[in-house]
Design an enzyme around this catalytic site. Structure first.
Site, PDB file in Angstrom:
ATOM      1  N   CYS B 143       0.827  -1.213   0.000  1.00  0.00           N
ATOM      2  CA  CYS B 143       0.000   0.000   0.000  1.00  0.00           C
ATOM      3  C   CYS B 143       0.859   1.260   0.000  1.00  0.00           C
ATOM      4  CB  CYS B 143      -0.942  -0.006   1.204  1.00  0.00           C
ATOM      5  SG  CYS B 143      -0.196  -0.594   2.735  1.00  0.00           S
ATOM      6  N   HIS B 223      -2.549   5.256   6.148  1.00  0.00           N
ATOM      7  CA  HIS B 223      -1.204   5.801   6.311  1.00  0.00           C
ATOM      8  C   HIS B 223      -1.242   7.280   5.964  1.00  0.00           C
ATOM      9  CE1 HIS B 223       0.067   1.680   6.470  1.00  0.00           C
ATOM     10  NE2 HIS B 223      -0.152   1.441   5.199  1.00  0.00           N
TER      11      HIS B 223
END
Lengths: 357, 357, 357, 357
Positions: B143, B223
């Protein structure tokens, strides 16, 4: 024996109570009293610790009386008895106090929540103690800025700094706050780049080429900074570490010693018996720091509650003018507070016999 | 009408279940089944959703039987029926499966937890779809790396990228994890600089001059990346934004729209009716992005659970070789998943009358 | 002057280091040394504090040597020099040490992670000091159980307790833990009712009619207990408060004093200068406690790291047999540790003059 | 075909947007529009979803215009077009709206943030649908109270309930909130016992003998309740479970299915494809529930954002008077929303063949 500097602390909160503690352990200072408006456990503790408590407002005085607190007087009475006041009132409140301090002829130190313009001087001991000597006022910059200036000026002093770009992950609120102040399970970026810390660092040293980006993380204690630094020339790792070691308020820590996160340093401070578990030093990871050509990358953690305390103590001496040499003031402050550059090196003369009380 | 690509998903966890969902909404693909070893609510839900469940091991099969789950067969039987398998087993496990896939003559896609060397090809659709065409295997990068490559190659495509230095604040664990996996009230830095994401981005595009530093934050989803980019030349803000808009999987978000933190985007995805509240796009703050001379600073947030899903779908087509044009595959995937470049612009033809069911 | 009790601490973790600290401030005890297997910052700090460090294993000894730690000897050598060992090794490990302690003729205290059956005696000072006198071993029950027994036996002593039903919201992991031990943004219930603390309290006092339900909350320090108590008769609030005041290790706290949450007590302990910020007392909210007819409802918070420390100290005296009177041992321990029943009442003879160092 | 009930939602926040969604999927209702004062992503999403947006204030209308939002009119215009308005404005604001609703002759449903006295009727469908029939107003009680009434009236209906004592660990703030609303690393107890939920449950059913104690935990979603219930007689586990199963909005969950914490149920709802990941049911742990003689102990979790949604839908029908039978309204609502009493039982007619789109 020279006369002690008589000090007042106005605002007995997160910073104020620590400044009060720190003043009390300096040989050349006397804490005359603290002043506040609260009447709960926080100020009751001051009384328990033997500190004289003054009321900043008439209303506060009445509430202290009602709470059974022995009030030594009003703020103005406290100001009559001191040479220097450290203003630790909440951000933006301090500005309104300046005139009052002037009326009493008291020198005043403000915190980073106030604007540079209030005092015209922003202070970090290693960077500009000399220019604060004898001034009427100065402003100790915020925790993030203090750490930024300590580390960048260490590199600058060694002739290594070209420019620095930092990402600051701040704690979201103070550990004692119980409601309506925290963030939960998220990160909140500051609304603009650069964040205010970069320009703030330049208010201490205008020569710094520094840009900061900042966000609040979902934790309550210690900031974490990541820096990308362009060096003025190719350097090796040891050269950079030596530059950092030249600043006495940076401590090198190591993952190899089990110090692997922000909370490791908090536990370590408690283990070392530090009052309130405070860390006055910037704790920089020696074994993460990396140099690639003329680029330097490193990360450190900052105890947002404590890192500015030694600077406040030095600022008191600078304004009072009793110690003209920065290194001498820093040495006295560090000794009194037990500042260290390494937390885990075992002392040479370690006792190995059995120990009692 | 061309034959649909027959797809298996091995590992029905955080990524696997999302890949399965996404395969089911592609017009040119058929989800033949999923395989796993668990027998709890997670796999029971697959059955409820009408997905055929296979057992990856004999032991797993027995436990599924005991839990009342209808087992469609073993993994090897599933592999006999498909053209492509997407391996979503836990990190490092997938490597052991490759031989098995080969024996069945099935093309295989791995996730970022595996090493680049396993497949010799690491995939981000916009960056290198073409080189994956017809291959036996590829690896969709993690990711963090996917987001890094999307944004940096957008800048590179516009001729703007010189070098990029990033700080990545990762979520600590997945939202479903209940024990012994989280961190609490701290930040945990990665042990080394550069962190692995920089080199990983180079496994997709070796021309990228990128260094990353990473830490885990005390939150469970999304994130956050902060980038300092040296541009190849002085540019203005709009030029940079246009470069980013050219990548269809970057969505620009604005604090002015109330999107002020990681959890704002999570709420927004739920409000938009996204399955599982997933965000496939990199959400980059348009009104925080700043250009100073030849330096660019920006921040974005990445849904760590969802951002790689469209890449997996494109990788299926690339390996199958049914769509040779990257843009065409990307368009199909985006349309089926409802990928957007702006979440808050009100549609032109907004209904203003009353609405019923 | 009587001979001091010579004490060893085996296991220098969260509990062990606090027991070591507490032993060192007792007038009638001597800390001969601590033993452990670690070689990181935690044990290095012991050396810095002037504590003799022994190695519990040969491997541990080698690693300590490699880390530059001065090793005073092996655990067996430490055991040769002491009267009592306090075993603070991780849960379930202690059981394996018992034989070793016996071989050295050393009396041994275990912690609540071990089973009652290991020692046949479970200890809370106020409840059953007398039955531990001169025994070879005892077990100080866990933090949750210690708090439960302190409060319930206070009610029992006043003839007020019929039965008690409690809900315990535990901290999820210790503050120093950095990885793979926390929970995030959730609550995790224990798998069964009653949770183990109820029966564990009965291992100290079998007459208690107590049932507990427990869950882990998303915080790292302090437990919170809520109790529904059926009184043996109708009572009023003051009668109940008096019963609780009779137990010297319960402190009454008040929201009116600004103590409004778990973290308020943590800040308060730091403000009071407690070592490591420890709270030895159960902090029970006086102004939340409610009586309705013969039902009593109250809540308190427990410092999971510190509440058992005074019990360990008393247990040392009980096993050593040097103090036969429970009240006398408790008084000595409380005095040495600064245990209080009220944290915010301002002392009578408060200094109101200015204070210096 | 009977005329649909025309519904307005005033306040498009956490509850309002969910009520709007739920109204839209009822066959016998029509969502005419929603009204609010905000103009950010939250209300923009309503437009994207095809909902007519009205402005509650002139100022709000201007800001919506400025933000490019198509405003369908003012609140008063919306009220002219509907039979029932569901007031989902922030707590205490709704009270001021009542007169306005009356002027327009619109029946009104308020939320639990308002006082019982505002409407004189507090609503939980299973408990008192009948008494709300044809009323001008009612108040759907809060999430905690709704769950409390559902479970306790289920026990009461089976003749099992004597008295109930509950501990409620609430989520601290909503998941979308980004600042100044959370708590961090602590638990905050309510200031008084009983907390307001007990008396609030009695506003629905005055016969309930219930006392609640409440605290906020450091998590953002779902409450957790622990109950100690005195049964009217000795009963066995199955009898109790059957009583709970008779309430269609309680779902039994099991640790044996991997549902081990609050966040397990959140993941499960996302896996099941629930809009926004919502759980309308009280999820009660079947394998933790314990009976000892005439005492019953159990725990459940409540989705604070969603649990009141089905009650709001039933309340609309009750006020409108279109469905006089509670069971019939509940059935319609449950069917439309997909309410289940068991989340993990695999359907009988499970497809085992391969599945496509």
């Amino acid at each position: 024996m020279p006369k002690k500097i008589r000090v007042a602390v106005n605002g007995y909160g997160v910073i104020g109570k620590r400044v009060a503690d720190a003043v009390r352990v300096q040989q050349d200072m006397e804490l005359v009293g603290v002043s506040d408006v609260i009447s709960d456990y926080r100020i009751k503790t001051a009384v328990t610790l033997g500190i004289s408590v003054y009321a900043s407002t008439t209303e506060g005085s009445a509430q202290m009386d009602a709470a059974g607190l022995p009030v030594a007087g009003g703020l103005h009475q406290l100001l009559d008895k001191v040479d220097v006041v450290v203003d630790c009132t909440p951000a933006k409140i301090g500005a309104g106090n300046l005139e009052r301090y002037r009326e009493h002829g008291v020198k005043a130190i403000f915190q980073g929540g106030e604007k540079h313009e209030l005092t015209g001087h922003s202070f970090v001991a290693h960077a500009n103690y000399a220019t604060a000597l004898g001034r009427e006022t100065t402003r100790v910059v915020s925790c993030n800025t203090t750490a930024t200036v300590r580390t960048l000026t260490a590199l600058k002093d060694a002739g290594l700094l070209a420019k620095a770009r930092g990402v600051l992950i701040r704690r979201a609120t103070d550990p004692w706050e119980s409601d309506h102040s925290g963030i939960m399970n998220t990160i909140v970026p500051e609304g603009r780049i650069p964040s205010h810390q970069g320009p703030d660092a330049q208010s201490v040293d205008s020569s710094l080429d520094v840009v900061t980006m900042a966000a609040k993380g979902s934790h309550t204690q210690n900031h974490m900074h990541y820096w990308t630094v362009e060096l003025s020339r190719t350097a090796d790792r040891e050269e950079v570490l030596d530059a950092l070691r030249a600043e006495s308020r940076i401590a090198l820590v190591r993952r190899a010693d089990g110090i692997v996160a922000l909370n490791s340093t908090i536990e370590l401070m408690r283990d070392l018996g530090r009052p309130r578990g405070d860390m006055y030093e910037v704790a920089l990871w020696e074994d993460i720091l990396t140099v690639q050509g003329n680029e330097l990358f490193y990360t450190y953690t900052v105890d947002n509650q404590a890192v500015v305390i030694p600077e406040n103590i030095d600022a008191i001496r600078a304004l009072a003018g009793t110690v003209t040499n920065a290194a001498e003031s820093i040495r006295r402050t560090n000794d009194a507070l037990g500042v260290r550059q390494d937390f885990t090196t075992v002392p040479e003369n370690t006792r190995t016999g059995s120990v009692g009380t």
